[in-house]
Each structure stands twice: as C-alpha cells, then as structure tokens.
Design a protein around this motif. Structure first.
Motif, PDB file in Angstrom:
ATOM      1  N   LEU A 404       0.843  -1.197   0.000  1.00 28.26           N
ATOM      2  CA  LEU A 404       0.000   0.000   0.000  1.00 28.26           C
ATOM      3  C   LEU A 404       0.872   1.238   0.000  1.00 28.26           C
ATOM      4  O   LEU A 404       2.048   1.188   0.335  1.00 28.26           O
ATOM      5  CB  LEU A 404      -0.943   0.006   1.214  1.00 28.26           C
ATOM      6  CG  LEU A 404      -0.348  -0.226   2.614  1.00 28.26           C
ATOM      7  CD1 LEU A 404       0.311   1.023   3.162  1.00 28.26           C
ATOM      8  CD2 LEU A 404      -1.450  -0.662   3.570  1.00 28.26           C
ATOM      9  N   LYS A 405       0.270   2.324  -0.380  1.00 27.82           N
ATOM     10  CA  LYS A 405       0.958   3.610  -0.344  1.00 27.82           C
ATOM     11  C   LYS A 405       0.890   4.138   1.082  1.00 27.82           C
ATOM     12  O   LYS A 405      -0.171   4.104   1.710  1.00 27.82           O
ATOM     13  CB  LYS A 405       0.306   4.595  -1.310  1.00 27.82           C
ATOM     14  CG  LYS A 405       1.026   5.931  -1.412  1.00 27.82           C
ATOM     15  CD  LYS A 405       0.373   6.814  -2.460  1.00 27.82           C
ATOM     16  CE  LYS A 405       1.058   8.182  -2.513  1.00 27.82           C
ATOM     17  NZ  LYS A 405       2.486   8.081  -2.862  1.00 27.82           N
ATOM     18  N   SER A 406       2.015   4.592   1.597  1.00 23.63           N
ATOM     19  CA  SER A 406       2.048   5.108   2.967  1.00 23.63           C
ATOM     20  C   SER A 406       1.018   6.218   3.121  1.00 23.63           C
ATOM     21  O   SER A 406       0.883   7.090   2.256  1.00 23.63           O
ATOM     22  CB  SER A 406       3.446   5.639   3.296  1.00 23.63           C
ATOM     23  OG  SER A 406       4.397   4.600   3.233  1.00 23.63           O
ATOM     24  N   ARG A 407       0.293   6.170   4.216  1.00 25.24           N
ATOM     25  CA  ARG A 407      -0.777   7.166   4.412  1.00 25.24           C
ATOM     26  C   ARG A 407      -0.883   7.558   5.876  1.00 25.24           C
ATOM     27  O   ARG A 407      -0.628   6.763   6.778  1.00 25.24           O
ATOM     28  CB  ARG A 407      -2.120   6.601   3.937  1.00 25.24           C
ATOM     29  CG  ARG A 407      -2.588   5.354   4.666  1.00 25.24           C
ATOM     30  CD  ARG A 407      -3.996   4.961   4.264  1.00 25.24           C
ATOM     31  NE  ARG A 407      -4.498   3.819   5.005  1.00 25.24           N
ATOM     32  CZ  ARG A 407      -4.483   2.569   4.568  1.00 25.24           C
ATOM     33  NH1 ARG A 407      -4.014   2.299   3.363  1.00 25.24           N
ATOM     34  NH2 ARG A 407      -4.968   1.589   5.324  1.00 25.24           N
ATOM     35  N   TRP A 408      -1.256   8.817   6.094  1.00 25.66           N
ATOM     36  CA  TRP A 408      -1.485   9.347   7.434  1.00 25.66           C
ATOM     37  C   TRP A 408      -2.994   9.403   7.687  1.00 25.66           C
ATOM     38  O   TRP A 408      -3.759   9.714   6.779  1.00 25.66           O
ATOM     39  CB  TRP A 408      -0.916  10.762   7.561  1.00 25.66           C
ATOM     40  CG  TRP A 408       0.562  10.865   7.334  1.00 25.66           C
ATOM     41  CD1 TRP A 408       1.201  11.038   6.134  1.00 25.66           C
ATOM     42  CD2 TRP A 408       1.575  10.804   8.320  1.00 25.66           C
ATOM     43  NE1 TRP A 408       2.554  11.094   6.310  1.00 25.66           N
ATOM     44  CE2 TRP A 408       2.825  10.958   7.654  1.00 25.66           C
ATOM     45  CE3 TRP A 408       1.574  10.639   9.708  1.00 25.66           C
ATOM     46  CZ2 TRP A 408       4.038  10.954   8.330  1.00 25.66           C
ATOM     47  CZ3 TRP A 408       2.788  10.638  10.378  1.00 25.66           C
ATOM     48  CH2 TRP A 408       3.991  10.792   9.692  1.00 25.66           C
TER      49      TRP A 408
END
Length: 430
Positions: A404-408
């Motif tokens: 997955l794409k890193s996300r906050w």
C-alpha cells in the motif's frame, strides 16, 4: 554473492584514528570477518595503505595458533610496527581465541589480552580493530577494562534490504524466503532449501550450542535445549523466568530453578543468539521490570531450531521489525499504555494496552505497531488503540505486510508497508 554492508563500513570509517579500540561484535558466521578483512581492508588499500602497514591476524586460523598467547601476539605486532610517521592498522579477528578458559572464568581479573590491546593504544601510530563473538568477552567489558577507550560496532546477519541486494526474484518471493531462512550470509548464498535448512540446523547445534556449553561448563544440556525451544516458540510474547519455570514444571516435568533459567538466558544473550526487550510505561515514563520479550538475532536460526515447524509470519514479522530498529541504532522497548475504562458494573478500571515498540535514539522517539494485516475496520481500530492513548507528538507508525501507499490518518498515525519500511533506510523520516 557480494553484499554491500555500507552501514557497518561507514561505522568503521567514522571511527578511524579516534584513539580507541574498535570492537566489532556479533553472532558467529554473521559476516564480521568479511567486514573487517574484505570490505574495510579493501577500503584501507584504496586509501593507499601498503601491506607493510596493514597487520591482519585471524586468531581462529591454525596458521596463527602461536599468536593466541597474548605475550606472543603483542611481540609479533610490535615487531612489525616501525618507529616512523606511517599509520599502522591492526585488524584482529576472533580475539576470544587469545583468552584461556581460566581467564574467562575469573570474574575478578581481566584477561591478559586486554592489557595487550591497551598497550597498543599507547603507540602513537597504531589504529586497532578487533572482532569477537561473545558479548562478555568484549562488549560488556569495553568501557571498564579499556578505560573508556573502547568503541563498539555490533554486526548483525543480513537485513532484509541487504538480502534483497543479491536475491534474483521479486520482493514478495524474497520476503517468503527471508522469513523462513533469515539472513545468515552462507545460508543466503546456498541454492536449495534443503541446503539452507541443513546448514542452519547444523550451525545451531555444532557451533552455537557447543560454544555455549563448553564456555560455561554446562552439565544439564537438556535443560538448555528445552529453554531454547521455549524461547523460540514464544517470540513476540511476554515472558520471564518465573513463567518459564512454570512451563518446565507443568509440561516438561522438570525441576529446573528460576535462577538457572535466568543464567541460561544470559548465556544465550552473551552469544548474541537472542536479545531481550524490556517494558516501558509510556505515560508514567518509566521502565517496568518483568515480564519481557525475547527476539532472535536471526529468524532463520530460530526457525531451524524448531525444525521449521513454526513459521508463523505474524510473530516473525515482529522479530524482523525489532531487528531492523536495532540495526538503525534505536534502543527498543515494549510499550505499555494505561487506559481507564468502565467494567460491566460501570466501575472505572485500569486497562493496559500494548504498543509493540517504543524506539529511542537520542532525542528521537518512535512508536511502532507491527500489525501484519489489517483486513477490517475493527482490526485497524484495535491496532491503533494504544497509539491513540499516547498524547505526545512523537511519530506513530503501523506496519503491515500488505502492499500500500504510505498514508497518514486524521490522528497523525502513519500506516506503511513493511516492505517500504525495511527496504528504505530513510523510510521513517517521512
């Protein structure tokens, strides 16, 4: 297979000429000799250091058997060091071979080798580098016996990023192999699973176990065997000598004492097979005593010890994340976060939540959850529960095996793929 070990090579470069004994420690067969003689030796030669000024001695090699006597070793080195302006580099491999069994048992007097090394530091044009495979022989004595003039570099088996330098497949197949066979250099160079498994099993039995038993004069070897199996089976779980003692009594019908268990655990730590992580009360800002968690420095050795029958990725991923944080220079504890909740009768009670890792490096701190997978919203909430109770502004990270794409999220918690975390040394600087 040639793996760049730039982190460790840079560590040695930064310490050149600092007037201290550079002590390279690590589990046997993890690549200390390769680092010292091949990588660092090549670097010195690239700087123009000639062979006469490079003194390389592998004390575990029979050709240097005569130099295992500290007096003979000192004489040999001093004879080669000329009184000129040139800088000499002394590289000593596996220095425990220059310490007698009697010296190792004597807790009051330091081995004669330490006097030799301290004496070399008094030579103005000598820079000393040594390796050893037992923490009590060197790392725990560095500051005391070397009088504050010892500088430690701890080498580990290949990290996942180092492993992938030579792996020919994709990251997913590489991960599957790494969580099974780990990062011992020779195992990584082997072509078949059968070879790797046999090598790791033999290495554990014929090298580490025999070393520990001989060095510490252990008579009840079955108890040591059983203890290692218990620790290998419970990586990522809180335990202590009292709990292990209860397991021995109930399941193995053994009368091994708590003190013996504690002593054996210390032996395993001294040989760098396992590491211990304490508990840290995040809100109270204090360390808690027992119980603790134990992790293996190489997951392949752990799996080999259990006959590759317990390759459960959830706990193994946690072990790999722990090793990576230590590799990056963090001091790693298990986090405890207290929360007040109401019980079934409406009373307020205290509930303890666990944050897998509280990682500290100087003024920097990270809170890390090794979640493996987050298939549902409920699972995500459970993994983040402890992080949400931490009120400070330090970075909070959830690692998952998913791609997955890193996300906050809205609470400032970063969710990141474990592949991105492991393969990018700057991944936590986002």
């Amino acid at each position: 297979m040639r793996i760049k070990r730039d982190k460790y090579l840079d560590d040695l470069k930064l310490r050149m000429g600092n007037g201290m004994i550079k002590v390279i420690t690590g589990i046997r067969r993890c690549g200390k000799t390769y680092l010292l003689f091949e990588l660092f030796g090549a670097y010195l030669r690239s700087l123009g250091v000639d062979e006469a000024h490079l003194i390389e001695i592998a004390l575990d090699d029979d050709q240097f058997e005569d130099l295992r006597d500290p007096k003979a070793l000192s004489h040999h080195i001093r004879e080669r060091v000329a009184d000129d302006d040139g800088q000499y580099y002394v590289l000593l491999d596996e220095v425990q071979y220059a310490m007698s069994s009697e010296e190792l048992k004597d807790k009051d007097s330091p081995p004669r080798l330490y006097g030799v090394l301290n004496g070399l530091l008094r030579l103005r044009n000598v820079d000393v580098y040594v390796t050893g495979s037992n923490s009590k022989l060197l790392s725990s004595d560095v500051m005391t016996e070397f009088r504050g003039r010892g500088d430690r570099v701890h080498v580990r088996p290949f990290s996942f990023a180092e492993f992938m330098q030579a792996y020919e497949g994709d990251v997913y197949h590489g991960w599957a192999e790494y969580v099974t066979y780990g990062g011992m250099p020779l195992a990584c160079a082997m072509r078949s699973d059968e070879q790797r498994a046999r090598y790791l099993e033999d290495l554990f039995a014929e090298t580490y176990m025999k070393d520990i038993i001989a060095r510490n004069g252990i008579v009840k070897t079955q108890e040591l065997d059983d203890l290692i199996d218990v620790l290998a089976s419970c990586i990522g779980s809180l335990t202590n000598p009292s709990r292990i003692e209860a397991t021995f009594k109930s399941e193995l019908h053994s009368d091994i004492s708590r003190n013996t268990i504690y002593t054996y655990i210390e032996y395993l730590k001294d040989s760098f097979l396992i590491e211990e992580s304490g508990r840290f009360d995040v809100k109270g800002r204090r360390h808690i005593g027992s119980p603790r968690k134990y992790y293996f420095e190489d997951i392949g050795l752990r799996n080999a010890r259990l006959g590759f029958r317990q390759v459960e990725e959830t706990h193994i991923m946690e072990n790999i994340v722990y090793n990576e944080l230590c590799l990056r220079g963090y001091v790693v504890d298990v986090g405890v976060v207290e929360k007040r909740v109401r019980d079934g009768k409406g009373r307020q009670v205290r509930k303890q939540l666990e944050c897998d890792f509280v990682a500290n490096k100087g003024s920097e701190r990270l809170y890390v959850q090794s979640a493996f997978q987050i298939p549902t919203r409920a699972k995500e909430e459970a993994e983040k529960a402890s992080l949400l109770e931490i009120a400070d502004s330090f970075k909070k990270v959830v690692l998952v095996r998913d791609v997955l794409k890193s996300r906050w999220d809205e609470n400032g918690i970063l969710t990141m793929s474990v592949y991105d975390f492991l393969l990018d040394p700057n991944s936590l600087r986002l």
